[in-house]
Design an enzyme around this catalytic site. Structure first.
Site, mmCIF file in Angstrom:
data_model
loop_
_atom_site.group_PDB
_atom_site.id
_atom_site.type_symbol
_atom_site.label_atom_id
_atom_site.label_comp_id
_atom_site.label_asym_id
_atom_site.label_seq_id
_atom_site.Cartn_x
_atom_site.Cartn_y
_atom_site.Cartn_z
ATOM 1 C CD GLU A 41 -112.825 -135.087 -26.171
ATOM 2 O OE1 GLU A 41 -111.942 -134.435 -26.769
ATOM 3 O OE2 GLU A 41 -113.123 -134.892 -24.977
ATOM 4 C CG HIS A 66 -121.256 -129.991 -20.689
ATOM 5 N ND1 HIS A 66 -120.700 -128.803 -21.060
ATOM 6 C CD2 HIS A 66 -120.237 -130.743 -20.210
ATOM 7 C CE1 HIS A 66 -119.391 -128.821 -20.796
ATOM 8 N NE2 HIS A 66 -119.085 -129.990 -20.289
HETATM 9 C C1 LIG Z 1 -113.817 -131.603 -25.241
HETATM 10 C C2 LIG Z 1 -114.093 -131.866 -23.824
HETATM 11 N N1 LIG Z 1 -113.700 -133.029 -23.290
HETATM 12 C C3 LIG Z 1 -113.940 -133.311 -21.991
HETATM 13 C C4 LIG Z 1 -114.591 -132.398 -21.197
HETATM 14 C C5 LIG Z 1 -114.917 -132.723 -19.743
HETATM 15 N N2 LIG Z 1 -114.021 -131.953 -18.892
HETATM 16 C C6 LIG Z 1 -114.344 -130.730 -18.440
HETATM 17 S S1 LIG Z 1 -113.078 -130.008 -17.630
HETATM 18 C C7 LIG Z 1 -112.108 -131.377 -17.837
HETATM 19 C C8 LIG Z 1 -110.727 -131.363 -17.309
HETATM 20 C C9 LIG Z 1 -109.959 -130.237 -17.879
HETATM 21 O O1 LIG Z 1 -108.668 -130.286 -17.405
HETATM 22 P P1 LIG Z 1 -107.715 -129.044 -17.563
HETATM 23 O O2 LIG Z 1 -107.685 -128.635 -18.990
HETATM 24 O O3 LIG Z 1 -106.434 -129.393 -16.934
HETATM 25 O O4 LIG Z 1 -108.433 -127.868 -16.760
HETATM 26 P P2 LIG Z 1 -108.802 -127.866 -15.197
HETATM 27 O O5 LIG Z 1 -110.155 -128.455 -15.063
HETATM 28 O O6 LIG Z 1 -107.763 -128.629 -14.480
HETATM 29 O O7 LIG Z 1 -108.817 -126.412 -14.837
HETATM 30 C C10 LIG Z 1 -112.763 -132.360 -18.543
HETATM 31 C C11 LIG Z 1 -112.197 -133.661 -18.909
HETATM 32 C C12 LIG Z 1 -114.999 -131.201 -21.805
HETATM 33 N N3 LIG Z 1 -115.671 -130.277 -21.123
HETATM 34 N N4 LIG Z 1 -114.714 -130.953 -23.104
#
Ligand SMILES: Cc1ncc(C[n+]2csc(CCOP(=O)(O)OP(=O)(O)O)c2C)c(N)n1
Ligand SMILES: Cc1ncc(C[n+]2csc(CCOP(=O)(O)OP(=O)(O)O)c2C)c(N)n1
Ligand SMILES: [Mg+2]
Ligand SMILES: [Mg+2]
Lengths: 328, 327, 328, 327
Positions: free
Chosen positions: A60, A129
């Protein structure tokens, strides 16, 4: 006129801005093929390609920095915080860099960028959220803060925000994305810094933001049956605030209620209330200006608690009635 | 003709002689400016704080001149040298430093925010690593506009431990942005020694975490810095993306005016003073003591004139206090 | 009683807390051998060693995270933001984690940590080193916000903050560090959530925070010569706010002025003003509650502009006089 | 005695048979729980969002059991498996999921924040990488208290590009903290493919940027994960600091309920389904179809009972809405 949703209105605004001005580009998490977590940018990747619809890693601060750096060198980026809560990770770039750069450089730089943020509770997404953080940015010189409450305003204000030569924090509300309303197909702008009287009334001035505008309008309908007529004003721009219509309305009604979703303590309602107090409306006040706002609680997961953590139509009805009937 | 050719001889294989002489002068000017500034502080003539780069002048001398007109600079809090090497005007810089209306930032920014957007100098920085995410945006902007410019982003060893470093280098890498990350490793972040803040040998080793090129150079060697930055710029312009350059150097003075320097020994400072970049570059240029004295004299005169200029310049009017916030 | 400075009072508070409770440790940038950018922790490294006086890399999110993680596992960390501005880099850990964790976990966790922040302008440090951001945190459920204005309060409130089982944002002011005052040598606490009437008066209630408290007291002295007597109240804790003494005072004086250094728009003054309006004091108001606060401008480097960007004694005098004499 | 010894045979040289059988059951339970949850969403029985780990169960099965009582867990948004492996009670978990007063977090947290501080399970996480700085604090706390505990910090591939990752790993490294960083690389962060977000081969390569040990293991192999985590825990307990483990795996379902999965092909998903960790572990345990069916049946019954339990549990009283904010 054609009816489309708040989300579609935003998308149309983005599309038309990008068609008109090739300095405009979008940057954020999952805004490309995914179309954005709430679908706002769906389809834009196909039209504009990955150079102008830029999917980022989960970074971000990087997104905000991309907006700062690109805007000060002549582009007009529109960044997205997937949930407005995540702006906590971009505060430095927005507040210390984007907001202050022009001033620190003696007025010799321009930073035309927009940060879109999906805010608000009501979707069961719990405490990390569901926040409404707009007043943080109202408190920051150098920023403008916009918060549309209808599809029509969403498009018109977004087009203005993108044309604006200053950083704009553009707060959307998750529960409004599906709201339908009349939206012209052509490009139009709604000036930043202009409020709107969304309903006229004589008994009480309600100043409401974002989703609290439709809720206040519903409350007004209910109260109207009891003979109570609310005047509902949507500031639309929180910073800079268009004070005069609010002051005039309060002079007319003698009473005011501020309604917002964000936590009451330290929130924007205090600003409005104090502003009314300091204005010539003070002498016309028949009752204290009151605030109806979010409880001082992180948003709970449980549906019922979540519902009651922020003002609902029935709370507005009740509060407005109390003020008008002087039963405080 | 033969003489002309000699004039254009490349010092260290990198820098034309006339340009090199100008660089040496500017290194001396930077040091004189900063020594003078420290004095002005001591006399209470300026307020606020400032960060001097005495001992580190070779990095600015090598880096800025390796770039072309139209390229961008993102500077740090310890950036007077870079500002001057980027073509900054000494008088207007001094005015800014004294908070005058005709300073680069109308007296609003001071040493920590001095900028000259007109020459694509996007400013010094008060937030450690604050310029790193910005460089992503500048890089993207160049990429979208297809202008073949590059960005020079400066930062210290301390900045390399901010989260912003990580996000920035990764984004620049995956998008192949024309960003030159130039880390001035002067061994300390305020009181925090490099060895205490890192468990690696070289900051440039972190380049591999992003899949970009990384290298470490002698930051007290103008030529080495010039070469590294020039090559990085070439690669960036050819679409080969970012480079992380670590320039090893040392800060002689305290971090800022209030630093009692308990975290290091006098001996350590002395050891580094023997590697002083200014005499070293003068020697490379075959400039003898007399020649060097002349340069110093000129710098002193220029600084004195700049101080006069700035002191005689007007303060901002109070009535203008709300100007320059919004466009 | 012994006179020491605000800075020494803080240092003594830290030392005594650490002597008493070995769960307390300090963490921040340059707090060890350097003694902290403003000298607050000078000498503590010698006494407590590097395991309890922890110098960090420049990683503000990491510092805040260290406080969250250590506190939830039984320690009582005191983190430092070298300049309060740098908290922009730690917002996620403070606001999304530290503040909400207890609630999100159903009240089953404790987070006894303190973040000390050196705030305020007046040192020529320009826009990125001079902010007053306390109202952001007032707006966050789960946090407490404390802002001492004297050496005595500094020590007593710091001791309370460290004993508190919730996250506390502890805002110090750079210009107060050298202020001297009576401070007992023994440990004592000042309850969090209690305001203080620092001067009694009948004509106008001045609610002032941090450095605006001594400035208001000076203003009061000047006005006293004109026969105007200010009552000056220092909330000391901004969240939770001790409303009653303020309300009582306003009922007595009929007039109120809120003074803070932070930017007026969206600031804490709005909260106070609105709170007074919503209280029973409303009916006793002879004049509108007014706010005197920082201009809506990033702090300028130039000394004169910087001086005028925030309220000074003469501004308080003038504003208070106007209110009392009803010349608005 | 001979039989007893056979019972204690170590599966894959790592896990006692009885424990392994329990793990297999919990893998099946996790998957059943999540499939059931998806259904409940489809039926509108639950609100909010959730993130299922179907296809990734081996990581939780290998990791949690490699640690000891008293160790800490910092979980992610995709952490139901880890929660169960940490000894979470299915009924109370289901209650939390349905927002009930007797849920782990009194219905305030839900799937994204479920925690059980009593068992040192410090909660799931709604902020990507939000747990990484926290693990520094937990590690410090252990170090100061000298208790020989360790922290298991989970995160996804996407999280490894947040600034918090950088600050956390560096601090854990320089202070030698007992933190096990376990990255579940399931190839995507929402729609962002690993190859688009990184320009390196392996996330574990980033360990070298902090001077800690890094390794990549097959995240669909319970034994491999167990071994890596156990060894990392041993090192941490011996004062040898942090480890970055990358476990390669794949998520079969969409990121969350609203994911249309346009960013990948059906074929890719199918390819990975062939490497499903559950049948693989069952095979290692020599469990035949009949035996496996029994396990599935038991899981289904347990889930059904848990749903009944949760559905019959009380909602939080509205009057308690302000509880649990402050101590
Ligand atoms: C700081 C932040 N940015 C964006 C999000 C939205 N978000 C939730 S899970 C996710 C993907 C996370 O990817 P990863 O770390 O690979 O974990 P996975 O979901 O694949 O287990 C996103 C973008 C969030 N919750 N927090
Ligand atoms: C985000 C942030 N944290 C802390 C500071 C205070 N500070 C200013 S310079 C500095 C040290 C920077 O070290 P380094 O990056 O090595 O640069 P150097 O000063 O050595 O040139 C610190 C801690 C700051 N300005 N910004
Ligand atoms: Mg340094
Ligand atoms: Mg992933």
């Amino acid at each position: 006129m054609r009816e489309i949703s708040y989300m579609e209105a935003l998308r149309e605004g983005l599309r038309q801005s990008m068609e008109k001005d090739d300095r405009v580009f979008l940057i954020g998490e999952d805004i490309g093929i995914y179309g954005g977590a709430f679908g706002v940018s769906a389809g834009l990747l196909d039209q504009f390609g990955p150079e102008r619809i830029i999917d980022t890693p989960i970074s971000e601060a990087g997104i905000a920095g991309a907006c700062v750096g690109a805007s000060v060198t002549g582009m007009r980026p529109v960044g997205e915080m997937q949930f407005s809560d995540f702006v906590v990770l971009a505060m430095e770039q927005i507040v210390m860099q984007g907001a202050k750069m022009r001033f620190m450089f003696g007025g010799k730089a321009e930073l035309p960028f927009v940060i879109r943020l999906a805010g608000g509770s009501g979707t069961g997404a719990a405490a990390q959220h569901s926040e409404s953080l707009e007043n943080w940015f109202v408190h920051v010189p150098g920023l403008k803060v916009v918060m549309p409450s209808s599809p029509y305003d969403a498009k018109g204000l977004l087009l203005s925000a993108i044309e604006e030569n200053n950083p704009v924090m553009f707060f959307e509300h998750k529960l409004l994305y599906k709201m339908k309303g009349d939206v012209p197909e052509e490009m139009y702008t709604i000036p930043i810094g202009k409020s709107k009287i969304v309903r006229e009334g004589k008994d009480l001035t309600v100043i409401a933001t974002s989703i609290m505008v439709p809720r206040s309008l519903e409350a007004a309908k209910i109260l109207s049956k009891e003979g109570i007529e609310l005047e509902v004003i949507d500031p639309r721009t929180l910073k800079p605030l268009d004070e005069e219509p609010i002051i005039k309305s309060v002079i007319k009604t003698g009473k005011a209620l501020v309604v917002h979703e964000a936590v009451k303590t330290g929130g924007f309602g205090g600003e409005i209330s104090a502003m009314i107090m300091e204005s010539e409306a003070f002498d016309f006040l028949d009752a204290p200006v009151r605030r109806l706002a979010g409880l001082d609680v992180p948003i709970p997961y449980n549906r019922n608690l979540e519902y009651h953590a922020v003002p609902q139509v029935e709370n507005i009805v009740e509060e407005a009635r109390k003020i008008v009937q002087n039963i405080y | 003709m033969a003489e002309g050719k000699k004039e254009q001889q490349l010092i260290g294989g990198e820098i034309e002689r006339s340009k090199a002489e100008d660089l040496l002068y500017k290194m001396v000017l930077t040091r004189t400016f900063e020594e003078n500034a420290l004095e002005m502080f001591a006399l209470g003539k300026v307020h606020g704080t400032m960060h001097v780069s005495i001992g580190q002048e070779a990095i600015a001398a090598g880096a800025g001149p390796a770039l072309k007109e139209g390229d961008y600079l993102l500077n740090t809090h310890r950036g007077h040298g870079h500002f001057l090497m980027w073509g900054g005007d000494l008088n207007l810089m001094m005015s800014e430093f004294l908070g005058k209306e005709n300073g680069y930032c109308r007296g609003r920014g001071g040493s920590m925010h001095i900028a000259d957007v007109e020459s694509n100098n996007l400013g010094a920085q008060g937030i450690v690593a604050g310029n790193l995410p910005i460089s992503v945006g500048v890089g993207l902007s160049i990429k979208i506009r297809k202008t073949k410019q590059v960005v020079l982003t400066l930062f210290g060893d301390g900045a390399a431990n901010e989260g912003a470093f990580h996000e920035s280098l990764n984004m620049a890498s995956i998008w192949n942005l024309p960003v030159i990350y130039l880390c001035e490793n002067n061994q300390y972040a305020m009181s925090m020694a490099f060895e205490r803040a890192f468990r690696i040998e070289q900051i440039s080793d972190r380049a591999s975490a992003y899949g970009i090129k990384g290298l470490t150079v002698d930051g007290n060697d103008v030529i080495a810095v010039h070469q590294a930055v020039r090559e990085a710029a070439d690669r960036a312009r050819e679409g080969q993306g970012s480079t992380l350059i670590e320039a090893i150097t040392y800060r002689y003075q305290g971090h800022s005016k209030s630093d009692r320097q308990l975290y290091r020994t006098r001996d350590e400072v002395k050891k580094w003073m023997k590697k002083d970049p200014i005499p070293r570059f003068a020697k490379l240029l075959d400039i003898d003591e007399e020649g060097f004295n002349k340069i110093e004299e000129k710098a002193k005169v220029d600084i004195k004139n700049a101080v006069d200029f700035a002191e005689n310049s007007p303060e901002p009017e109070l009535s203008t206090i709300m100007e320059g916030i919004y466009a």
